[in-house]
Design a protein around this motif. Structure first.
Motif, PDB file in Angstrom:
ATOM      1  N   ASN A  58       0.904  -1.117  -0.138  1.00 27.80           N
ATOM      2  CA  ASN A  58      -0.135   0.012  -0.133  1.00 27.80           C
ATOM      3  C   ASN A  58       0.904   1.197   0.163  1.00 27.80           C
ATOM      4  O   ASN A  58       1.400   1.580   1.049  1.00 27.80           O
ATOM      5  N   TYR A  80      -1.754  -5.147  11.930  1.00 24.51           N
ATOM      6  CA  TYR A  80      -3.108  -5.594  11.819  1.00 24.51           C
ATOM      7  C   TYR A  80      -3.127  -7.180  11.458  1.00 24.51           C
ATOM      8  O   TYR A  80      -1.991  -7.396  10.674  1.00 24.51           O
ATOM      9  N   GLY A  82      -5.534 -10.253  10.085  1.00 27.14           N
ATOM     10  CA  GLY A  82      -6.760 -10.822   9.787  1.00 27.14           C
ATOM     11  C   GLY A  82      -6.796 -12.365  10.111  1.00 27.14           C
ATOM     12  O   GLY A  82      -6.164 -12.662  11.284  1.00 27.14           O
ATOM     13  N   SER A  85      -4.194 -13.181   6.862  1.00 23.35           N
ATOM     14  CA  SER A  85      -3.274 -12.009   6.503  1.00 23.35           C
ATOM     15  C   SER A  85      -2.659 -11.306   7.777  1.00 23.35           C
ATOM     16  O   SER A  85      -3.297 -11.230   8.739  1.00 23.35           O
ATOM     17  N   VAL A  87      -0.853  -7.174   8.293  1.00 21.21           N
ATOM     18  CA  VAL A  87      -0.298  -5.714   7.491  1.00 21.21           C
ATOM     19  C   VAL A  87       0.978  -5.336   8.322  1.00 21.21           C
ATOM     20  O   VAL A  87       0.818  -5.420   9.645  1.00 21.21           O
ATOM     21  N   THR A 111       0.820  -6.091   2.954  1.00 20.13           N
ATOM     22  CA  THR A 111      -0.008  -6.900   3.294  1.00 20.13           C
ATOM     23  C   THR A 111       0.551  -8.369   3.068  1.00 20.13           C
ATOM     24  O   THR A 111       0.975  -8.564   1.736  1.00 20.13           O
ATOM     25  N   SER A 141      -5.474   0.377   9.313  1.00 19.03           N
ATOM     26  CA  SER A 141      -5.354  -0.704   8.600  1.00 19.03           C
ATOM     27  C   SER A 141      -6.822  -1.112   8.262  1.00 19.03           C
ATOM     28  O   SER A 141      -6.938  -1.331   6.957  1.00 19.03           O
ATOM     29  N   ARG A 144      -7.875   1.448   5.720  1.00 19.97           N
ATOM     30  CA  ARG A 144      -7.196   1.309   4.455  1.00 19.97           C
ATOM     31  C   ARG A 144      -7.878   0.491   3.524  1.00 19.97           C
ATOM     32  O   ARG A 144      -8.020   0.401   2.368  1.00 19.97           O
ATOM     33  N   GLN A 145      -8.248  -0.635   4.210  1.00 25.12           N
ATOM     34  CA  GLN A 145      -8.969  -1.953   3.614  1.00 25.12           C
ATOM     35  C   GLN A 145     -10.226  -1.464   3.016  1.00 25.12           C
ATOM     36  O   GLN A 145     -10.450  -1.775   1.895  1.00 25.12           O
ATOM     37  N   GLU A 146     -10.907  -0.731   3.842  1.00 24.86           N
ATOM     38  CA  GLU A 146     -12.324  -0.179   3.299  1.00 24.86           C
ATOM     39  C   GLU A 146     -12.367   0.538   2.001  1.00 24.86           C
ATOM     40  O   GLU A 146     -13.000   0.673   1.056  1.00 24.86           O
ATOM     41  N   ALA A 148      -9.714   0.624  -0.109  1.00 31.17           N
ATOM     42  CA  ALA A 148      -9.076  -0.285  -1.335  1.00 31.17           C
ATOM     43  C   ALA A 148     -10.507  -0.784  -1.968  1.00 31.17           C
ATOM     44  O   ALA A 148     -10.627  -0.947  -3.295  1.00 31.17           O
ATOM     45  N   LYS A 149     -11.372  -1.405  -1.186  1.00 31.06           N
ATOM     46  CA  LYS A 149     -12.783  -1.959  -1.801  1.00 31.06           C
ATOM     47  C   LYS A 149     -13.608  -0.977  -2.441  1.00 31.06           C
ATOM     48  O   LYS A 149     -13.919  -1.356  -3.442  1.00 31.06           O
TER      49      LYS A 149
END
Length: 178
Positions: A58, A80, A82, A85, A87, A111, A141, A144-146, A148-149
């Motif tokens: 990113n 972060y 998941g 995964s 970050v 990631t 994080s 940032r994911q939201e 990106a979506k």
């Protein structure tokens, strides 16, 4: 299972040699990216206890040039987690050892995905958030994911609406020839 970020933090320092330089005599960005990928791998692998692969990077902004003869320090920490995964937050600094000057050269977020011995995604330990800073990094994080979506969907060819962008594009250094 949960782990503290401190348990997997990694830091390396390397002297920048002429063989690492580009045509302008500065350290080549590709060399720095390679080092960043290596330290992100080390940090994520330490946290997950698995081999890890880079899923995405990113934003990489080169803030200050790095000179031949400077020491470059890369610092990595899990920001972060998941299911499979992580970050990894990275910070790159260079130090002119003759003047003692330290420059922030780059920050980025890699990631990384943990893989088991069969190459399948492996579960990773969660992250213990033990400071305001760790909570801020984790929340950043997620945001940032939201983002990106949203970006991915908005510019998907089947979803793209030219009328939403055409006026802004006309103000740029481009000529529309439809």
């Amino acid at each position: 299972m949960f782990k503290h970020a401190k348990e997997s933090q990694v830091e390396i320092t390397q002297l920048m040699l002429p063989s690492h330089s580009n045509f302008s005599g500065k350290i080549h960005g590709g060399h720095i990216l390679n080092l960043m990928d290596q330290i992100a791998f080390a940090c994520a692998s330490k946290h997950s206890n698995h081999y890890c692969v880079t899923a995405s990077v990113n934003r990489v902004d080169f803030l200050n040039p790095i000179e031949v003869g400077e020491l470059v320090t890369l610092k990595a920490s899990i920001n972060y987690t998941g299911k499979t995964s992580m970050v990894v937050g990275l910070r790159v600094e260079s130090e002119n050892i003759q003047r003692g000057e330290v420059k922030h050269c780059n920050s980025s977020y890699f990631t990384m995905v943990a893989k088991d011995e069969n190459g399948k995604n492996a579960l990773v330990p969660g992250l213990i958030l033990d400071s305001v800073q760790s909570i801020r990094r984790f929340a950043r994080s997620i945001a940032r994911q939201e983002q990106a979506k949203t970006r991915t969907t908005k510019f998907k060819s089947s979803e793209f609406k030219i009328e939403e962008h055409i006026e802004h594009i006309k103000t740029q250094n481009a000529q529309i020839a439809l």
